[in-house]
Design a protein around this motif. Structure first.
Motif, PDB file in Angstrom:
ATOM      1  N   ARG A  47     -21.846  51.065  19.768  1.00 50.59           N
ATOM      2  CA  ARG A  47     -22.528  49.844  19.671  1.00 50.59           C
ATOM      3  C   ARG A  47     -21.646  48.419  19.555  1.00 50.59           C
ATOM      4  N   THR A  48     -20.722  48.686  18.838  1.00 54.33           N
ATOM      5  CA  THR A  48     -19.561  47.525  19.005  1.00 54.33           C
ATOM      6  C   THR A  48     -19.389  46.939  20.194  1.00 54.33           C
TER       7      THR A  48
ATOM      8  N   ASP B 265     -22.297  53.786  15.911  1.00 56.43           N
ATOM      9  CA  ASP B 265     -21.899  52.416  15.560  1.00 56.43           C
ATOM     10  C   ASP B 265     -20.849  51.951  16.075  1.00 56.43           C
TER      11      ASP B 265
END
Length: 416
Positions: free
Chosen positions: A32-33, A29
């Motif tokens: 992904r940012t 996560d």
């Protein structure tokens, strides 16, 4: 509130260490940012770009004009910036095998690999796997407890590959022990790699004079005319790329079958149920979490992300398979996952790997049908390292049984 995973000293998400082993999804996560490809620390003081977007991964894996597999293009390694004892070098340093070549060199080595793997008889493969699985089950069946990882999933593919390679009985135990060291995350990994390469060299010399119906004989006598060095590294690649992914896939398939309500009470359905769980495991728990290392031949962009030449670019198969941008309702029976990679370097042994996993799982479920997981956690701790998504352990209990349920041939094995 759960704290985000810590960043490295250089401010990058870390694909190694205890936090990543405990919470890999949180690290994906973080990546992904930063877009479809982002910088990560994959080992202490070693950095790479990691592709987490499914669409971007497909683009890169199919673009051999822009991206190369040749790790001699790795600028930081060539300039001495990568520690000489870095744990990632075992998987990323160049070797003369199909995994690290492009163009005509890759075509020749892939021809030999594909032909040799295609010669493995599927009925014989199932028989070898079942015998290997029964041998291991025979060692724990009277105990009432076992670790499905250490006692079973780790060792089944080692025994299978030893037989496929044509190891004589006196060499099988040495081969398995070398593989066990090789796949460890500790300091014995380098010793295991050296021991395993030495055993392959011995085996090649043996099969030069006494050829048989085995992968080693087929490889060294193939029309591609591989040198002994090429044959050794081809076989090293086949085993290295096969043992841990098969072990991990076996473990994750069993984990799903033993704890997921979707399969509760349906194990008697047999093959169909096991195959469905296997495909779901490949989507959710890609055995090769982050690999398929490429190097841009020149500075470029990938779906808007800047990719400089000469840096390793890893595909996060695990993150791409769980990409939130994938269509909802895709279904686990859809085989668009990247657990086997894609493009010209897609795994050449998908059918064979699937056969080993499915046969091993069916065999242990038949023999230890009342197994129960000791740890009910949906997310077991992973082994440390960036490349493989593999449980550290998977303890189970069951009612102790007598070995009389096992065929007599299963009670002997090639390892001690």
């Amino acid at each position: 509130m759960t704290m985000p995973p810590p960043l490295s000293a250089s401010g990058c998400p870390m694909l190694h260490g205890a936090t990543f082993a405990a919470r890999p999804a949180a690290v994906y996560d973080q990546l992904r940012t930063q877009g479809p490809a982002a910088w990560a620390e994959i080992a202490p003081n070693v950095h790479a770009l990691v592709v987490t977007q499914h669409r971007a991964a497909i683009t890169l894996l199919n673009d051999s004009r822009t991206y190369s597999k040749d790790s001699r293009r790795w600028t930081a390694l060539a300039s001495g910036q990568v520690p000489h004892d870095s744990p990632v070098l075992g998987m990323m340093a160049w070797r003369p095998s199909v995994l690290y070549t492009d163009g005509d060199d890759h075509a020749r080595l892939r021809w030999a690999m594909d032909d040799c793997i295609a010669r493995i008889d599927p009925h014989r493969l199932r028989d070898i796997t079942r015998r290997s699985a029964l041998t291991l089950i025979g060692r724990v069946i009277g105990q009432g407890h076992a670790d499905l990882m250490a006692d079973f999933a780790d060792v089944v593919p080692m025994l299978v590959f030893a037989e496929l390679l044509g190891c004589p009985p006196e060499m099988t135990g040495r081969m398995v022990h070398a593989c066990q060291d090789l796949i460890s995350a500790g300091p014995q990994a380098a010793r295991g790699a050296a021991d395993f390469a030495g055993l392959l060299f011995e085996l090649i010399q043996l099969r030069r004079t006494r050829p048989g119906q085995d992968l080693t004989s087929w490889m060294i006598n193939h029309a591609a005319k591989l040198s002994d060095d090429e044959a050794l590294h081809q076989l090293f690649c086949a085993v290295g790329a096969g043992v841990i992914p098969v072990a991990a896939c076996t473990a994750w398939t069993l984990h799903l079958l033993l704890r997921d309500d979707e399969y509760a009470g349906s194990l008697a359905a047999g093959t169909l149920t096991v195959r469905r769980a296997l495909e779901k495991a490949l989507w959710q728990r890609s055995p090769m979490a982050n690999f398929s290392v490429h190097f841009a031949r020149h500075d470029t962009t990938l779906h808007g992300a800047y990719i400089p030449g000469g840096v390793p670019v890893l595909i996060s198969h695990a993150a791409a398979n769980t990409d939130p941008a994938l269509p909802h309702g895709l279904g686990y029976d859809n085989r668009a996952h990247l657990a086997w990679s894609a493009g010209p370097h897609r795994c050449p042994a998908i059918s064979q790997a699937t056969t080993i996993v499915q046969t091993a799982v069916e065999t242990i479920l038949d023999q230890l049908w009342d197994m129960t997981l000791t740890d009910e956690s949906p997310d077991p701790l992973l082994r440390h390292g960036p490349f493989h998504q593999c449980p550290q352990s998977m303890p189970v209990t069951f009612r102790p049984k007598t070995e009389s349920r096992l065929p007599a041939t299963a009670l002997t094995g090639g390892i001690s």
